[in-house]
Design an enzyme around this catalytic site. Structure first.
Site, mmCIF file in Angstrom:
data_model
loop_
_atom_site.group_PDB
_atom_site.id
_atom_site.type_symbol
_atom_site.label_atom_id
_atom_site.label_comp_id
_atom_site.label_asym_id
_atom_site.label_seq_id
_atom_site.Cartn_x
_atom_site.Cartn_y
_atom_site.Cartn_z
ATOM 1 N N TYR A 38 -45.023 8.678 65.930
ATOM 2 C CA TYR A 38 -44.194 9.875 66.079
ATOM 3 C C TYR A 38 -44.641 10.954 65.109
ATOM 4 O O TYR A 38 -45.448 10.709 64.201
ATOM 5 C CB TYR A 38 -42.710 9.535 65.866
ATOM 6 C CG TYR A 38 -42.329 9.290 64.421
ATOM 7 C CD1 TYR A 38 -42.679 8.110 63.773
ATOM 8 C CD2 TYR A 38 -41.631 10.261 63.692
ATOM 9 C CE1 TYR A 38 -42.339 7.896 62.441
ATOM 10 C CE2 TYR A 38 -41.280 10.054 62.369
ATOM 11 C CZ TYR A 38 -41.643 8.869 61.746
ATOM 12 O OH TYR A 38 -41.316 8.661 60.437
ATOM 13 N N GLU A 184 -44.660 5.917 47.546
ATOM 14 C CA GLU A 184 -44.100 7.170 48.079
ATOM 15 C C GLU A 184 -42.605 6.996 48.259
ATOM 16 O O GLU A 184 -42.048 5.948 47.905
ATOM 17 C CB GLU A 184 -44.788 7.543 49.397
ATOM 18 C CG GLU A 184 -44.602 6.523 50.497
ATOM 19 C CD GLU A 184 -45.309 6.895 51.798
ATOM 20 O OE1 GLU A 184 -45.470 8.081 52.083
ATOM 21 O OE2 GLU A 184 -45.673 5.961 52.534
ATOM 22 N N LEU A 208 -48.240 7.407 53.781
ATOM 23 C CA LEU A 208 -48.470 8.407 54.820
ATOM 24 C C LEU A 208 -49.033 9.654 54.138
ATOM 25 O O LEU A 208 -48.446 10.129 53.159
ATOM 26 C CB LEU A 208 -47.165 8.765 55.535
ATOM 27 C CG LEU A 208 -47.376 9.756 56.668
ATOM 28 C CD1 LEU A 208 -48.008 9.067 57.874
ATOM 29 C CD2 LEU A 208 -46.075 10.417 57.073
HETATM 30 N N1 PMP Z 1 -44.024 9.575 53.672
HETATM 31 C C1 PMP Z 1 -43.208 9.062 54.600
HETATM 32 C C2 PMP Z 1 -42.957 7.591 54.601
HETATM 33 C C3 PMP Z 1 -42.589 9.887 55.547
HETATM 34 O O1 PMP Z 1 -41.781 9.364 56.488
HETATM 35 C C4 PMP Z 1 -42.821 11.286 55.486
HETATM 36 C C5 PMP Z 1 -42.183 12.250 56.443
HETATM 37 N N2 PMP Z 1 -41.783 11.782 57.620
HETATM 38 C C6 PMP Z 1 -43.672 11.781 54.501
HETATM 39 C C7 PMP Z 1 -44.273 10.902 53.611
HETATM 40 C C8 PMP Z 1 -43.971 13.248 54.408
HETATM 41 O O2 PMP Z 1 -44.870 13.627 55.424
HETATM 42 P P1 PMP Z 1 -44.892 15.115 55.977
HETATM 43 O O3 PMP Z 1 -45.069 16.007 54.800
HETATM 44 O O4 PMP Z 1 -46.065 15.156 56.881
HETATM 45 O O5 PMP Z 1 -43.602 15.334 56.679
#
Ligand code: PMP
Length: 297
Positions: A38, A184, A208
């Site tokens: 997603y 994270e 991520l």
């Molecule tokens: N880490 C995780 C586990 C996440 O779910 C998200 C956001 N959905 C992020 C980091 C941040 O990613 P982004 O800046 O692309 O939203």
């Protein structure tokens, strides 16, 4: 946030349908096996932010779990624009989900599955000029996830359980750690500031690679701040000068307390405030500046 109204349109497998008429097979592998990926992106004033980065990461995640990207993936920007327009929702979070599709329940998928493609919108607040940085409290929590967190898959149970624990403890985020190494947040990337320099986990398989994370690193380097893509320990996290988290819907949010203890004075620190301002200005410029020609910033 309001519950989605039954009349709000969603996009499902080639059709725009009212929310209460869209339905999935009970055999969809997304439901049975979390077999899907997603993205979440934001629209402000009818314009998306970082659209291409979200398309690219969706394709990366699909490749990571061996789903051939359906051709409609390249149409997701146009489909999302259309949904925003038809739902009259200029300020919205747009959710894309692609699963391997329906198949009789068996660990082995069929050789030629038809992926399920879903797009939904949820209203959000319009951008305001010079908003203050949000302040969250966090807990620390063992990182119980699999070894390919670099793909944005539907397997979010460890994340949602950790965030529920945070909520029970009066906090908004769970900062995950493997052993003593901070990875994270449950739905964010984590940054630590020490002596005016930044530390965040390297973009490897353990996290991520957040689109916001990468933008914030760019802004920090443009401000001549040194950024180390190196994991910090729990002790370094707790003794930091500042801690903040980043994410598409979180933007740059200060973490003022961890496990009930303040980070320094328990306030938004100056580096967090500068990066927060830089990110908000970029959003404003990309989405709300008059005379924009392309909606895809
Ligand atoms: N880490 C995780 C586990 C996440 O779910 C998200 C956001 N959905 C992020 C980091 C941040 O990613 P982004 O800046 O692309 O939203």
């Amino acid at each position: 946030m309001n519950a989605t109204s039954p009349a709000t349109l969603v996009y499902l497998n080639g059709e725009f349908l009212p929310y209460d008429q869209a339905s999935l097979s009970i055999d969809d592998r997304g439901t049975l096996f979390s077999d899907g990926v997603y993205e979440v992106l934001e629209y402000f004033a009818g314009r998306p932010f970082a659209m291409q980065q979200h398309v690219d990461r969706l394709k990366y995640s699909l490749a990571g779990i061996c789903i051939d990207p359906p051709s409609v993936v390249d149409e997701l920007p146009a489909i999302s624009d259309e949904l925003i327009r038809r739902n009259d929702m200029p300020d919205a979070r747009v959710y894309w989900q692609v699963t391997r599709g329906p198949a009789p329940r068996n660990h082995l998928p069929p050789s030629d599955p038809t992926p399920t493609v879903l797009v939904t919108t949820t209203p959000t607040q319009p951008l305001s000029s010079n908003p203050p940085a949000r302040q969250w409290k966090a807990i620390t929590h063992e990182d119980l996830r699999w070894k390919r967190c670099c793909y944005k898959t539907l397997m979010l149970l460890p994340n949602t359980l950790a965030k529920q624990q945070a909520k029970r403890d009066g906090c908004q985020e769970a900062i995950l750690h493997q052993g003593v190494a901070v990875t994270e947040g449950g739905s964010t990337n984590v940054f630590v500031v020490r002596d005016g320099e930044l530390w965040t986990h390297p973009a490897n398989e353990a996290i991520l690679r957040g689109i916001t994370r990468d933008l914030v690193i760019d802004y920090a380097r443009a401000m001549d701040l040194t950024v180390h893509e190196t994991a910090v320990t729990l002790d370094e996290l707790r003794q930091a000068d500042e801690v903040f988290v980043t994410g598409t819907t979180t933007h740059v949010t200060a973490i003022t307390h961890i496990d009930g203890h303040p980070i320094q004075l328990g306030e938004v620190g100056p580096v967090t405030a500068s990066l927060h301002d830089a990110y908000e200005q970029q959003l404003m410029q990309a989405c709300c500046t008059a005379g924009q020609t392309s909606p895809h910033a």
